[in-house]
Design an enzyme around this catalytic site. Sequence first.
Site, PDB file in Angstrom:
ATOM      1  NE  ARG A  42      -3.466  -2.345   2.823  1.00 38.68           N
ATOM      2  CZ  ARG A  42      -3.138  -3.485   3.423  1.00 38.68           C
ATOM      3  NH1 ARG A  42      -1.912  -3.635   3.927  1.00 38.68           N
ATOM      4  NH2 ARG A  42      -3.998  -4.480   3.504  1.00 38.68           N
ATOM      5  CE1 TYR A  64      -6.263  -7.388  -6.664  1.00 39.82           C
ATOM      6  CE2 TYR A  64      -6.387  -8.490  -4.549  1.00 39.82           C
ATOM      7  CZ  TYR A  64      -6.216  -7.336  -5.298  1.00 39.82           C
ATOM      8  OH  TYR A  64      -6.022  -6.138  -4.671  1.00 39.82           O
ATOM      9  CG  HIS A 109      -5.655   0.383  -3.560  1.00 34.81           C
ATOM     10  ND1 HIS A 109      -4.944   0.114  -2.406  1.00 34.81           N
ATOM     11  CD2 HIS A 109      -6.720  -0.458  -3.539  1.00 34.81           C
ATOM     12  CE1 HIS A 109      -5.551  -0.834  -1.726  1.00 34.81           C
ATOM     13  NE2 HIS A 109      -6.628  -1.205  -2.393  1.00 34.81           N
ATOM     14  NE  ARG A 125      -3.154  -3.613  -1.434  1.00 35.50           N
ATOM     15  CZ  ARG A 125      -2.562  -4.394  -0.540  1.00 35.50           C
ATOM     16  NH1 ARG A 125      -1.257  -4.513  -0.522  1.00 35.50           N
ATOM     17  NH2 ARG A 125      -3.283  -5.076   0.341  1.00 35.50           N
ATOM     18  CG  HIS A 157      -5.744  -9.062   1.399  1.00 36.32           C
ATOM     19  ND1 HIS A 157      -5.994  -9.476   0.104  1.00 36.32           N
ATOM     20  CD2 HIS A 157      -5.659  -7.706   1.329  1.00 36.32           C
ATOM     21  CE1 HIS A 157      -6.051  -8.426  -0.692  1.00 36.32           C
ATOM     22  NE2 HIS A 157      -5.857  -7.345   0.030  1.00 36.32           N
ATOM     23  CE  LYS A 171      -6.153  -1.347   5.141  1.00 38.12           C
ATOM     24  NZ  LYS A 171      -7.466  -1.619   4.540  1.00 38.12           N
TER      25      LYS A 171
END
Length: 311
Positions: free
Chosen positions: A162, A292, A257, A260, A283, A186
Site C-alpha cells: 500500500r 483477484y 492502489h 497494487r 490481507h 494494517k
Amino acid sequence: MGTGTADARAALPPALTEVLAGYEEHLRSQRDLSEHTVRAYVTDVVGLLDHLARRGGEQPDHLDLAALRSWLAQGRTTGHSRATTARHAAAARSFTRWLHRAGHATEDVGLRLVSPRAHRTLPDVLAPDQARAVVESAAGAEEPIGLRDAVVLELLYASGIRVSELVGLDVDDVDRGRRVLRVLGKGRKERTVPYGLPAEKALDAWLTRGRPALAAADSGPALLLGARGRRLDAREARRTVHAAVAAAPGAPDIGPHGLRHSAATHVLEGGADLRSVQELLGHASLATTQIYTHVTVERLRAVHAQAHPRA
C-alpha cells in the site's frame, strides 16, 4: 472529523458522549488502529448515536435492534449506496460488540443486524505492457526527485504494498541482500515482502545518488524523502503514480492502489497460489484476496471471446 460530525457529537446526551469516548480509546489503545480508521469508525458511530438521541435514547442500553435498523433505513432513503450501508452496519456491529463486552449493555444487539452485502466491483488493472511502461517512465532519471519517483513506481508494482506502507518504510526496513522489505501493515501487523532486480537497481541509484542530495537534519530514518528532506507524503506518491499512468498509452486512470491490484493480478496470472498472494498483500482474510481470481477470470473470458472461433 467534519464540522457536522463534531456538532452532532457535541450535542449527544452525556451518557452517550461518555461511551463514545470509551469506544474511541478502545480503538486506539487496544485495537491499535490507524488514526484514519479510528476517525472512520467514530464518524459512523456518532451518526448512529445522533440517530438514537433523536429517537429519545439517552443511555447506551437504549440502543436496540429497532434503532439500528431505523438508522440504516434512514441512510438508504437519503441515497446511501449498498457499500455505505454495509460499512455502517459493520461499524454498528463493532460498537455494539464493544458495548456488551465493556458492560454498557446486557446483550450484543448487533448480532441480529442483517445488512445488504456491498457489490464487489472489479478493480481496474494495467496490462503487463502498460505496467512496464508505467514503472519504467522514470528510468534513466539523474536528478534526486526523478530517482525517487523511479523507486516509488518500482516498489509499488514489484511488492504490491500500500502507498501508506511505502512512505512508512525506513532505510533499515530494506534487506538488500535478500531483496525483501519489512512492512508494517494494517493493525500494525508486520510482514516481509520480496521485490525484484529492477526495483533493487532503482533503490541503489536512489540511496547512493538521490537520497543523500535531499537528506536534511529532520529526515530521520525515512527511506523516501520529499523535496524538503522530510519523509515523503503519500499524496506526493499518488501524484507520481497518476502522472506516470497518464503517460502510458491506453492505461486506465489508476493510482497506487491500482498498481497494487495490477501486481496481485499479474502474480496470480503467473501461477502463484491464492494463499501466497494473500501473504504478499497482507490481507487478514482470504476472502479479500479472492476478488483477484474474479479479475483473472474476467480477463480470461475476454480473451476467449475475442480469440475462440466458437465463442
